[in-house]
Write a protein that holds these residues in place. Structure first.
Motif, PDB file in Angstrom:
ATOM      1  N   VAL A  34       0.930  -1.419  -0.258  1.00  0.00           N
ATOM      2  CA  VAL A  34       0.015   0.374  -0.097  1.00  0.00           C
ATOM      3  C   VAL A  34       0.976   1.157   0.276  1.00  0.00           C
ATOM      4  O   VAL A  34       1.633   1.341   0.711  1.00  0.00           O
ATOM      5  CB  VAL A  34      -0.359   0.022   1.198  1.00  0.00           C
ATOM      6  CG1 VAL A  34      -1.927  -1.070   1.429  1.00  0.00           C
ATOM      7  CG2 VAL A  34      -0.188  -0.206   3.044  1.00  0.00           C
ATOM      8  N   GLU A  35       0.442   1.973  -0.986  1.00  0.00           N
ATOM      9  CA  GLU A  35       1.489   3.488  -0.754  1.00  0.00           C
ATOM     10  C   GLU A  35       0.382   4.369  -0.820  1.00  0.00           C
ATOM     11  O   GLU A  35      -0.589   4.069  -0.991  1.00  0.00           O
ATOM     12  CB  GLU A  35       2.065   3.568  -2.560  1.00  0.00           C
ATOM     13  CG  GLU A  35       2.180   4.960  -3.115  1.00  0.00           C
ATOM     14  CD  GLU A  35       3.428   5.610  -1.675  1.00  0.00           C
ATOM     15  OE1 GLU A  35       3.006   6.889  -1.640  1.00  0.00           O
ATOM     16  OE2 GLU A  35       4.207   4.875  -1.361  1.00  0.00           O
ATOM     17  N   ALA A  36       0.725   5.418   0.313  1.00  0.00           N
ATOM     18  CA  ALA A  36      -0.237   6.651   0.300  1.00  0.00           C
ATOM     19  C   ALA A  36      -1.006   7.665  -0.263  1.00  0.00           C
ATOM     20  O   ALA A  36      -1.677   7.890  -0.814  1.00  0.00           O
ATOM     21  CB  ALA A  36       0.725   7.973   1.275  1.00  0.00           C
ATOM     22  N   SER A  37       0.274   7.473  -1.841  1.00  0.00           N
ATOM     23  CA  SER A  37       0.434   8.862  -2.458  1.00  0.00           C
ATOM     24  C   SER A  37      -0.651   8.467  -3.327  1.00  0.00           C
ATOM     25  O   SER A  37      -0.962   6.610  -3.956  1.00  0.00           O
ATOM     26  CB  SER A  37       1.394   8.783  -3.002  1.00  0.00           C
ATOM     27  OG  SER A  37       2.742  10.045  -2.382  1.00  0.00           O
ATOM     28  N   ASP A  38      -1.930   9.378  -3.887  1.00  0.00           N
ATOM     29  CA  ASP A  38      -2.802   8.375  -5.676  1.00  0.00           C
ATOM     30  C   ASP A  38      -1.601   7.071  -6.306  1.00  0.00           C
ATOM     31  O   ASP A  38      -2.576   7.039  -7.097  1.00  0.00           O
ATOM     32  CB  ASP A  38      -3.176   9.684  -6.260  1.00  0.00           C
ATOM     33  CG  ASP A  38      -4.008  10.079  -4.876  1.00  0.00           C
ATOM     34  OD1 ASP A  38      -4.851   8.617  -3.714  1.00  0.00           O
ATOM     35  OD2 ASP A  38      -4.534  11.300  -4.779  1.00  0.00           O
ATOM     36  N   ARG A  39      -0.442   7.711  -6.809  1.00  0.00           N
ATOM     37  CA  ARG A  39       0.744   7.260  -7.428  1.00  0.00           C
ATOM     38  C   ARG A  39       1.441   7.175  -7.026  1.00  0.00           C
ATOM     39  O   ARG A  39       2.253   7.623  -5.544  1.00  0.00           O
ATOM     40  CB  ARG A  39       0.829   8.492  -9.129  1.00  0.00           C
ATOM     41  CG  ARG A  39      -0.915   8.709 -10.112  1.00  0.00           C
ATOM     42  CD  ARG A  39      -0.867   9.218 -10.716  1.00  0.00           C
ATOM     43  NE  ARG A  39       0.120   8.408 -11.741  1.00  0.00           N
ATOM     44  CZ  ARG A  39      -0.190   7.916 -12.530  1.00  0.00           C
ATOM     45  NH1 ARG A  39      -1.830   7.422 -12.642  1.00  0.00           N
ATOM     46  NH2 ARG A  39       0.493   6.970 -13.514  1.00  0.00           N
ATOM     47  N   LEU A  40       2.741   6.159  -7.435  1.00  0.00           N
ATOM     48  CA  LEU A  40       3.842   6.015  -7.030  1.00  0.00           C
ATOM     49  C   LEU A  40       5.336   7.236  -6.998  1.00  0.00           C
ATOM     50  O   LEU A  40       4.992   8.072  -7.330  1.00  0.00           O
ATOM     51  CB  LEU A  40       4.599   5.199  -7.663  1.00  0.00           C
ATOM     52  CG  LEU A  40       4.349   3.666  -8.003  1.00  0.00           C
ATOM     53  CD1 LEU A  40       4.863   2.732  -9.153  1.00  0.00           C
ATOM     54  CD2 LEU A  40       4.044   3.008  -5.889  1.00  0.00           C
ATOM     55  N   PRO A  41       5.756   7.945  -6.509  1.00  0.00           N
ATOM     56  CA  PRO A  41       5.984   8.982  -6.304  1.00  0.00           C
ATOM     57  C   PRO A  41       7.085   8.919  -6.743  1.00  0.00           C
ATOM     58  O   PRO A  41       7.236   8.969  -7.648  1.00  0.00           O
ATOM     59  CB  PRO A  41       7.143   8.938  -4.584  1.00  0.00           C
ATOM     60  CG  PRO A  41       6.826   7.098  -3.807  1.00  0.00           C
ATOM     61  CD  PRO A  41       5.587   6.342  -5.363  1.00  0.00           C
TER      62      PRO A  41
END
Length: 499
Positions: free
Chosen positions: A42-49
């Motif tokens: 899971v990644e908090a940003s809407d897209r990869l950093p």
């Protein structure tokens, strides 16, 4: 065509939840997925950093990427670092190399530092993860976590506000310097103020500047400014040190920096694609593990960007932890095996803290050939060893003539095996399993899950000397022994048992 990042399972059933979709988390997820460990990121940003950020891949990282099956994509998307080009008073100075190759460095098939934007490295790892059957959700952040002796329960929240609980055997926080996992565990970061200057990093498009050099303006009193062409793009990565602790990175302020510190007028910066202001810190988490939860990468240790070490040391954290979780989850190895993660990686991270601080403070000096040679000697990470680890066992009556010991990275040298010549050892090691080398001696009986090669000659045999060498999945020598009984006992500790 739909964005593969948005592929979202309803409620994944997973063995390991990885929080953070940067290079550390994605490397770990790829390593676990290829072992059949059900892994979800899971990644908090809407897209990869976004951003080129850690653009430098060191030799040891490239070796790990080769093993994980992404080296061809990384090679295709990147390039060798170009020579430095000094500018003074609007005139070109001489060319020079920031890193001079070390003739005494351990042999590697990936000897050259590689230039590739971090966002592209992440895309390559993401695609590999999905190919291996792992899953990834962007726009999902960790809210809280609790754990028992048998599992971890994580509450996660989507960007639309929806929440759910996920119960998993293990969780890994690879969510950066402001780690929500570390915060949830109450683990403090301990460090010191080393008086390092703040800096701006940005991806910019510049008109009228050649892309064959890494350009540097070294003499401005506030500090050097650099523009490095990023392969596969029209962008340059800008780096500039800043006086003071306050700076707002915007298109306007980035253009002003270029105009103030170079001969280029502000309008030559046609676009500022991404920018960030940072205050370098050196700090280490009080512990890398709490129960069934682990910290890796910047969540566990913070480094200034000197020497391009941060991304690379995080990848090595993942490469160390991945096979151990795989043995415990998939092979029934004792849970105590996981204790070795912090025992091995903490000293390695501590060494990089000191190194990156020294290199960041030194900066890049055209006239300092000694510094370039030093960078070439220490930045490749090929000499990192685990000799003091409980997993490193050497029971030989006679040690290797060259001093190779258990815990060292195995020497990637040509050899002759019973099956014929082999141009490099790591070609034999590629994959998720242990490898047993019987050097100038008879191999023991076959063990499921262990590849065995009888080495009868070549530079590798000369380097190792006679004996049985058990190579861990991360290419480090776990055991050097004379007797097969030692091999059986060692493998049992790793969850590998004979027929």
């Amino acid at each position: 065509m739909p964005d593969p990042t948005s592929r979202t399972p309803q409620q994944p059933t997973v063995d390991v939840l990885v929080v953070g979709g940067g290079p550390t988390g994605l490397t770990l997820a790829c390593d676990l997925a290829r072992r059949g460990v059900r892994t979800h990121v899971v990644e908090a940003s809407d897209r990869l950093p976004a951003g080129s950020r850690g653009k430098s891949l060191q030799a040891r990282t490239l070796e790990a990427f080769d093993d994980l099956g992404v080296i061809d994509a990384v090679r295709a998307a990147g390039a060798p670092f170009p020579p430095m080009q000094t500018w003074r008073d609007g005139e070109r100075g001489g060319e020079w190399r920031l890193i001079e190759p070390d003739p005494e460095a351990p042999v590697s098939r990936q000897p050259q530092q590689w230039l590739i934007p971090q966002w592209r490295t992440q895309e390559i790892l993401r695609d590999r993860l999905l190919e291996l059957g792992g899953t990834l959700e962007c726009g999902v952040r960790l809210v809280s976590l609790t754990q028992t002796d048998t599992h971890v329960t994580a509450e996660v929240e989507r960007s639309d506000g929806g929440r759910r609980l996920m119960t998993v055997p293990y969780l890994v926080g690879a969510d950066g310097s402001h780690s929500s996992v570390r915060e949830a565990l109450g683990i403090a970061m301990k460090g010191e103020d080393r008086g390092l200057r703040s800096a701006v990093v940005a991806d910019v498009r510049v008109r009228g500047l050649d892309r064959d050099h890494w350009h540097i303006w070294p003499d401005d009193p506030p500090g050097e400014l650099l523009l490095c062409p990023l392969p596969g793009t029209a962008d340059f990565q800008l780096n500039a040190k800043i006086t003071g602790d306050e700076f707002t990175a915007t298109a306007e302020t980035v253009r002003s920096l270029v105009a103030e510190r170079t001969h280029l007028p502000p309008e030559t910066v046609t676009e500022v694609v991404w920018s960030s202001f940072y205050r370098p810190r050196t700090a280490m988490a009080e512990r890398f593990r709490q129960g069934r939860v682990f910290l890796a990468g910047d969540a566990a240790h913070l480094h200034p960007p000197g020497g391009g070490q941060g991304l690379n040391i995080g990848v090595q954290d993942a490469y160390n932890l991945g096979w151990k979780l795989g043995q415990v989850i998939g092979r029934g190895a004792p849970v105590a095996l996981l204790d070795s993660y912090e025992a091995e990686r903490r000293p390695a991270a501590a060494g990089v803290l000191d190194l990156s601080t020294r290199l960041y403070r030194a900066g890049r000096k055209p006239e300092d050939g000694k510094q370039s040679r030093f960078r070439g000697k220490v930045c490749h990470l090929l000499s990192v060893h685990y000799r003091d680890s409980e997993l490193s066992t050497d029971t030989r009556a006679l040690r290797s003539p060259t001093g190779v010991r258990a815990g060292d990275r195995a020497p990637d040298l040509p050899c002759v095996t019973a099956d014929g010549p082999c141009p490099d050892l790591f070609g034999l090691l590629r994959g998720p399993d242990f490898t047993l080398l019987a050097v100038n001696c008879a191999p023991p009986r076959a063990t499921p899950g262990v590849r065995t090669h009888q080495v009868t000659g070549g530079p590798l045999a000369e380097e190792l000397g006679t004996g049985l060498f058990l190579i861990r999945p991360d290419h480090h020598i776990g055991l050097a022994a004379d007797s097969p009984e030692h091999v059986d006992r060692y493998l049992a500790r790793m969850g590998v048992r004979g027929i």
